[in-house]
Design a protein around this motif. Structure first.
Motif, PDB file in Angstrom:
ATOM      1  N   THR A 116       5.674 -10.460   2.166  1.00 54.39           N
ATOM      2  CA  THR A 116       5.265 -10.518   0.765  1.00 54.39           C
ATOM      3  C   THR A 116       3.747 -10.437   0.636  1.00 54.39           C
ATOM      4  N   ILE A 252      13.050 -18.243  -8.516  1.00 53.15           N
ATOM      5  CA  ILE A 252      13.667 -17.486  -7.431  1.00 53.15           C
ATOM      6  C   ILE A 252      13.922 -18.419  -6.250  1.00 53.15           C
ATOM      7  N   ASP A 257      11.547 -13.268  -2.425  1.00 50.41           N
ATOM      8  CA  ASP A 257      12.048 -12.593  -3.630  1.00 50.41           C
ATOM      9  C   ASP A 257      10.950 -12.260  -4.636  1.00 50.41           C
TER      10      ASP A 257
END
Length: 275
Positions: A116, A252, A257
């Motif tokens: 991420t 989330i 996510d």
């Protein structure tokens, strides 16, 4: 010298919490140490009680625990008087070396965190962070996290600012200043605690709450995976309700996510004319 990458999205920065958000699935390191620190004074604090104020600076966390009627009753029975600021200091001084000694054991990145952060950098977004951990604890955690691939552009500790910590906006805004972000409305705060979400809202940011990886569920990744589906769903729903009630725009399971949610926030920003 290469020019700075311009953000692909109509966003400027993402500000992360640490334990339960980027590292330490379940936010286990601080919780257990609060239990042990109070136990060293002969006071029993449950894991659930210890998790209640999570997200506050650690001194404020201790203050909040002592304000719990059940814990305060124990204190008065043991010491014959209500707790005072000197007692908060004493517990904090006991807590600090214990936390410093243990934090390295909980420095593993949460699955998806490294990818991420790489995705955010690929989008040209700046990456800030803040924590309820004092600077002395972060001085131990940060090098360990860095080796494993977790390295935000800026870090603010829970005791860095004279103004204080969460739920005030100051740590999040200190990131805005350090990262030279021009619009707090184009920043996203990502956190697993109620005080952390309140911090982001008070700073005028979009807020994303984390359920399964964080303090609200408070279990290891293995424990979450082993839960019966109904229990996992119920725990997720309960955590989501608390984070949403605090003001999270989106909720989330974990940082893995986040990219999909940022795309949704970007669409809303474009629709509202914030480019």
């Amino acid at each position: 010298m290469n020019a700075p990458l311009t953000s692909v999205l109509p966003l400027q920065a993402v500000i992360f919490d640490w334990a339960g958000t980027l590292v330490d699935y379940g936010s286990l390191a601080p919780t257990q140490i609060f239990v042990e620190a109070f136990a060293s004074f002969g006071i029993t604090v449950t894991l659930a009680q210890a998790r209640g104020p999570m997200g506050l600076s650690k001194r404020d966390h201790i203050r909040s625990l002592l304000a719990d009627p059940a814990i305060q009753q124990q204190w008065q029975q043991r010491f014959g008087a209500a707790s005072a600021d000197a007692d908060i200091d004493a517990i904090y001084e006991r807590f600090m070396p214990m936390q410093i000694a243990k934090v390295g054991q909980y420095s593993q990145p949460i699955p998806g965190a490294i990818d991420t952060l790489a995705w955010l950098r690929g989008q040209g977004l700046k990456i800030g962070s803040c924590s309820g951990y004092p600077r002395q604890v972060l001085d131990v955690l940060l090098p360990l996290a860095r080796v494993q691939g977790i390295e935000p552009d800026h870090v603010v500790a829970g005791d860095d600012l004279a103004a204080g910590g969460r739920p005030g906006p100051w740590m999040a805004l200190a990131n805005v200043i350090a990262l030279a972000v021009g619009d707090v409305g184009r920043c996203v705060k990502v956190d697993d605690t109620v005080p952390g979400i309140l911090e982001g809202r008070n700073a005028g940011m979009w807020c994303v709450g984390l359920t399964l990886s964080g303090n609200e569920v408070g279990c290891t990744e293995q424990e979450v995976a082993a839960m019966p589906a109904e229990e996992r769903s119920a725990r997720r729903k309960q955590a989501a309700a608390r984070l949403s009630a605090a003001g999270a725009h989106y909720v989330i399971d974990s940082v893995a996510d986040l990219p999909a949610v940022l795309q949704q926030i970007a669409q809303r920003c474009r629709a509202e004319g914030h480019r």
